[in-house]
Scaffold this motif. Structure first.
Motif, PDB file in Angstrom:
ATOM      1  N   ASN A  30      25.864  19.306  47.243  1.00  0.00           N
ATOM      2  CA  ASN A  30      25.702  19.556  45.829  1.00  0.00           C
ATOM      3  C   ASN A  30      26.560  18.708  44.813  1.00  0.00           C
ATOM      4  O   ASN A  30      26.482  17.704  44.046  1.00  0.00           O
ATOM      5  N   GLU A  31      28.339  18.523  45.482  1.00  0.00           N
ATOM      6  CA  GLU A  31      29.143  18.367  44.400  1.00  0.00           C
ATOM      7  C   GLU A  31      29.628  17.426  45.152  1.00  0.00           C
ATOM      8  O   GLU A  31      30.516  16.686  44.907  1.00  0.00           O
ATOM      9  N   THR A  32      29.452  16.956  46.559  1.00  0.00           N
ATOM     10  CA  THR A  32      30.118  16.059  47.379  1.00  0.00           C
ATOM     11  C   THR A  32      29.465  15.453  47.791  1.00  0.00           C
ATOM     12  O   THR A  32      28.131  15.339  47.739  1.00  0.00           O
ATOM     13  N   ALA A  33      30.010  13.938  48.502  1.00  0.00           N
ATOM     14  CA  ALA A  33      28.894  12.664  49.376  1.00  0.00           C
ATOM     15  C   ALA A  33      28.908  13.144  50.401  1.00  0.00           C
ATOM     16  O   ALA A  33      28.124  12.787  51.794  1.00  0.00           O
ATOM     17  N   TYR A  34      29.429  14.363  51.103  1.00  0.00           N
ATOM     18  CA  TYR A  34      29.411  14.227  52.921  1.00  0.00           C
ATOM     19  C   TYR A  34      28.398  15.071  52.752  1.00  0.00           C
ATOM     20  O   TYR A  34      27.756  16.047  52.248  1.00  0.00           O
ATOM     21  N   PRO A  35      27.166  14.828  53.789  1.00  0.00           N
ATOM     22  CA  PRO A  35      26.408  15.579  54.365  1.00  0.00           C
ATOM     23  C   PRO A  35      26.830  17.352  55.014  1.00  0.00           C
ATOM     24  O   PRO A  35      27.955  17.204  55.548  1.00  0.00           O
ATOM     25  N   LEU A  36      25.796  18.409  55.411  1.00  0.00           N
ATOM     26  CA  LEU A  36      25.873  19.459  55.699  1.00  0.00           C
ATOM     27  C   LEU A  36      26.599  19.146  57.503  1.00  0.00           C
ATOM     28  O   LEU A  36      27.179  19.769  57.969  1.00  0.00           O
ATOM     29  N   SER A  37      25.967  18.133  58.296  1.00  0.00           N
ATOM     30  CA  SER A  37      26.303  18.169  59.522  1.00  0.00           C
ATOM     31  C   SER A  37      27.604  18.193  59.669  1.00  0.00           C
ATOM     32  O   SER A  37      28.040  18.205  60.417  1.00  0.00           O
ATOM     33  N   VAL A  38      28.449  17.377  59.257  1.00  0.00           N
ATOM     34  CA  VAL A  38      30.306  18.224  59.420  1.00  0.00           C
ATOM     35  C   VAL A  38      30.514  18.396  59.787  1.00  0.00           C
ATOM     36  O   VAL A  38      31.613  18.000  60.181  1.00  0.00           O
ATOM     37  N   LEU A  39      30.467  19.965  59.164  1.00  0.00           N
ATOM     38  CA  LEU A  39      30.891  21.064  59.154  1.00  0.00           C
ATOM     39  C   LEU A  39      30.900  21.557  60.541  1.00  0.00           C
ATOM     40  O   LEU A  39      31.778  21.986  61.149  1.00  0.00           O
ATOM     41  N   VAL A  40      29.868  20.588  61.397  1.00  0.00           N
ATOM     42  CA  VAL A  40      29.344  20.595  62.802  1.00  0.00           C
ATOM     43  C   VAL A  40      30.770  20.258  63.152  1.00  0.00           C
ATOM     44  O   VAL A  40      31.486  21.179  64.529  1.00  0.00           O
ATOM     45  N   GLY A  41      31.456  19.180  62.866  1.00  0.00           N
ATOM     46  CA  GLY A  41      32.526  18.786  63.643  1.00  0.00           C
ATOM     47  C   GLY A  41      35.003  19.324  62.638  1.00  0.00           C
ATOM     48  O   GLY A  41      35.344  19.325  63.580  1.00  0.00           O
ATOM     49  N   TYR A  42      34.143  20.185  61.918  1.00  0.00           N
ATOM     50  CA  TYR A  42      35.175  20.201  61.237  1.00  0.00           C
ATOM     51  C   TYR A  42      34.533  22.201  60.359  1.00  0.00           C
ATOM     52  O   TYR A  42      34.629  21.844  59.095  1.00  0.00           O
ATOM     53  N   PRO A  43      34.497  22.726  60.814  1.00  0.00           N
ATOM     54  CA  PRO A  43      33.926  24.388  60.250  1.00  0.00           C
ATOM     55  C   PRO A  43      34.891  24.493  59.838  1.00  0.00           C
ATOM     56  O   PRO A  43      34.825  25.846  59.063  1.00  0.00           O
TER      57      PRO A  43
END
Length: 649
Positions: A552-565
């Motif tokens: 909600n507060e950044t421009a990053y999608p949820l999927s980036v957490l797969v690469g950097y959990p």
């Protein structure tokens, strides 16, 4: 009586939470650099609270009769004094490296010895140990020292010849200054005694300029020099006992002999004068009340000299309260003597303040007279100051693992001697190293208190083996969970995850399901656990707040957490502050869009500040402001949660 006052103060302190007492008075007492002589000091310290509280009242040193300067307390500084002193020191150090400075010192020494008639040792010491005064002399003749504009022959002159000519000009300029503008010789004299200009200004006499006009000061100064006192330490004595420098012929020497007659060696007398100059003016019997106690408990008077420091000062009247307290506690003279020989810091560290501060902490924990007596019978081989600090570390450690205050008090009183012998690590570190829960850790410590000494600073902590049914059950649940999400039993990935997991095994599945419901594929969550298994150590509401912030507060999608959990491992405060700073820089075109999460979060605070915050001249100011805003939001959020819990309860 001291013990009765201590116990009464301890009972009143029991209404104050133990942790609050330790936090409020966490800094050990530091003795003021003066020798307190007022009777008010003794009266103020009748209660134990005053033994570690605010700075005690000390007397103001007496100015010489002829000084017109206002009273000044050693340690008081005018506004901007520190900045001014630093600038002066830098300028003096710069000038001391110049050749002309040494020339000025030599010229000044010849003036004092040849013109003013001072002995050569006095003239040499004053000229070499008054750099501020010599720098001021050079400043007054700086125009005369400058190299004049010369013809072409100057270009062929050697550097050595040029420096020699400059030295001659400096010498002539200073000789002319001494001849037509007499200097105040008391200024370099006081500076050579180890005093700074701000310290000796109140002692300058308006109607005297030459040392020869006050032979009494010089004679007493030489008496101390001949006795063995370092010349640059005499200023410390002068500030505390200026009247001693006005003594008549032979008076000061007789006082020094009187101190030796009391049983003190010459080295001890020198230390006594430096740390308590009042012994020269008020008399040793009036000041050194402790010597009577030393006689009673069988300690030679000169024994104390080996522990004195000329860099400290001592309240000798207050020091007497230490053996009085031990006597009221139940020790006989022999026991007191043995205890003080083993722990001289009981007397000398803060003139007893460090000891009484440790006593206050134990009283707060619920110790009685008998408990204190047993503690001092088996006092650990540490200083009283360290004992108090170690007890504090144990108390905070037990508080952090959610032990009740009543249990903490009982545990501390029952094991005070052992707990005060070393400082334990932080609770979070121990929980991480041991991979254990708070309840189990407290159970282990309660059953075997010496186990806590394995967690002290400097010792390597080993992981606890699963030793009970609950731990075995939890381990089986963790293994079962990992097999269900795709881990091979006995693999390196599984061992890595088991080492990282904390808490109960049945909680892992709930957190896994939460991540799946948040929008991740099960295989992606399994991959995230393999890369960063510590992610599942967090409760679901914590994971939810971090994911909500990312989406909600950044421009990053949820999927980036797969690469950097590992993003989920950082605190929300760290993440929010760095993203706000990154957005501020991105709006000004100083950083590219879509920075890798690892670049923003994984680097240290120092590296982040150096490579990102400093990209803009206002960056540091904005960074501090953002961190304060994030901290304020956190405090407001915690306060609102506390209010909600209060309403519910």
């Amino acid at each position: 009586m001291i013990l009765r006052s201590a116990l009464r103060a301890g009972r009143s302190l029991r209404r104050v939470p133990l942790v609050q007492l330790i936090v409020e008075h966490g800094e050990p007492y530091r003795a003021p650099h003066r020798c307190a002589t007022d009777t008010q000091d003794v009266e103020e310290s009748s209660a134990v609270l005053n033994w570690w509280g605010d700075t005690p009242i000390g007397h103001r040193y007496q100015l010489r009769a002829y000084s017109a300067a206002p009273a000044h307390v050693r340690g008081e500084k005018p506004l901007d004094h520190d900045d001014g002193a630093v600038m002066v020191d830098k300028e003096v150090n710069r000038m001391k490296k110049m050749r002309v400075f040494w020339t000025a010192q030599q010229t000044f020494m010849e003036y004092l010895h040849v013109t003013r008639g001072l002995s050569f040792p006095d003239a040499e010491h004053i000229s070499k140990h008054s750099p501020v005064f010599v720098s001021n002399l050079l400043h007054q003749v700086k125009d005369a020292i400058k190299d004049p504009v010369e013809g072409d022959e100057a270009a062929f002159r050697s550097k050595v010849k040029t420096k020699e000519i400059r030295d001659e000009r400096a010498t002539k300029a200073l000789e002319r200054l001494f001849r037509y503008y007499p200097i105040n010789e008391f200024e370099p004299f006081f500076e050579s005694m180890g005093l700074k200009p701000s310290e000796y200004q109140p002692f300058l006499r308006r109607d005297l300029m030459f040392l020869s006009d006050d032979e009494t000061v010089l004679e007493n100064y030489r008496v101390l020099c001949n006795y063995g006192v370092m010349r640059n330490k005499i200023g410390q004595i002068y500030i505390g006992a200026a009247e001693a420098f006005s003594f008549g012929d032979g008076v000061l020497a007789s006082k020094l002999r009187a101190l030796e007659d009391l049983g003190f060696s010459k080295s001890t007398v020198i230390k006594l004068m430096a740390c308590c100059p009042a012994v020269l003016t008020c008399g040793p019997h009036a000041e050194l009340k402790i010597i009577e106690w030393l006689d009673d408990i069988g300690i030679q008077r000169d024994w104390i000299g080996q522990f004195l420091s000329v860099k400290k000062s001592y309240n000798w009247r207050k020091m007497v309260e230490v053996p009085q307290f031990l006597a009221e506690l139940g020790f006989d003279n022999e026991g007191i003597g043995k205890l003080i020989r083993q722990h001289p810091d009981f007397l000398l560290d803060g003139s007893g303040n460090a000891l009484f501060r440790a006593v206050v902490i134990m009283l707060k924990a619920g110790s009685g007279k008998g408990d204190l007596f047993n503690l001092f019978l088996d006092f650990p081989d540490v200083q009283a100051r360290s004992f108090a600090r170690n007890i504090q570390s144990v108390t905070l450690f037990l508080t952090d693992i959610d032990v009740s205050e009543e249990d903490i008090k009982k545990f501390v009183v029952a094991n005070a001697s052992m707990l005060g012998s070393a400082r334990v690590k932080k609770a979070n570190s121990i929980l991480t190293y041991l991979s254990v829960g708070k309840k189990r850790l407290w159970k282990i410590i309660r059953e075997e208190p010496r186990q806590l000494m394995k967690y002290t600073l400097g010792l390597k902590v080993s992981r606890l083996p699963p030793c009970d049914e609950i731990a075995e059950k939890s381990l089986k649940e963790k293994v079962k969970f990992l097999k269900n999400v795709g881990f091979a039993e006995g693999s390196n990935d599984m061992n890595k995850a088991l080492k990282a997991f904390r808490g109960k095994g049945d909680e892992l599945q709930d957190r896994f399901d939460f991540l799946v419901n948040a929008g991740f594929e099960p295989k992606d969550v399994s991959h995230m656990i393999k890369v960063a298994p510590q992610v599942l150590n967090q409760k679901t509401h914590v994971l939810q707040s971090k994911i909500s912030f990312l989406v909600n507060e950044t421009a990053y999608p949820l999927s980036v957490l797969v690469g950097y959990p590992a993003f989920l491992s950082f605190t929300i405060e760290r993440t929010k502050a760095r993203f706000l700073m990154y957005d501020w820089l991105r709006e000004r075109g100083l950083v590219p869009p879509n920075f890798a999460l690892s670049t923003l979060l994984a680097c240290s605070e120092k590296r982040f500040f150096k490579y990102l915050v400093l990209k803009h001249q206002k960056g540091p100011e904005v960074w501090e402001k953002l961190k304060k805003e994030v901290a304020a939001d956190k405090n407001a959020h915690c306060a609102s949660e506390d209010d909600q819990h209060a309403i519910v309860s």
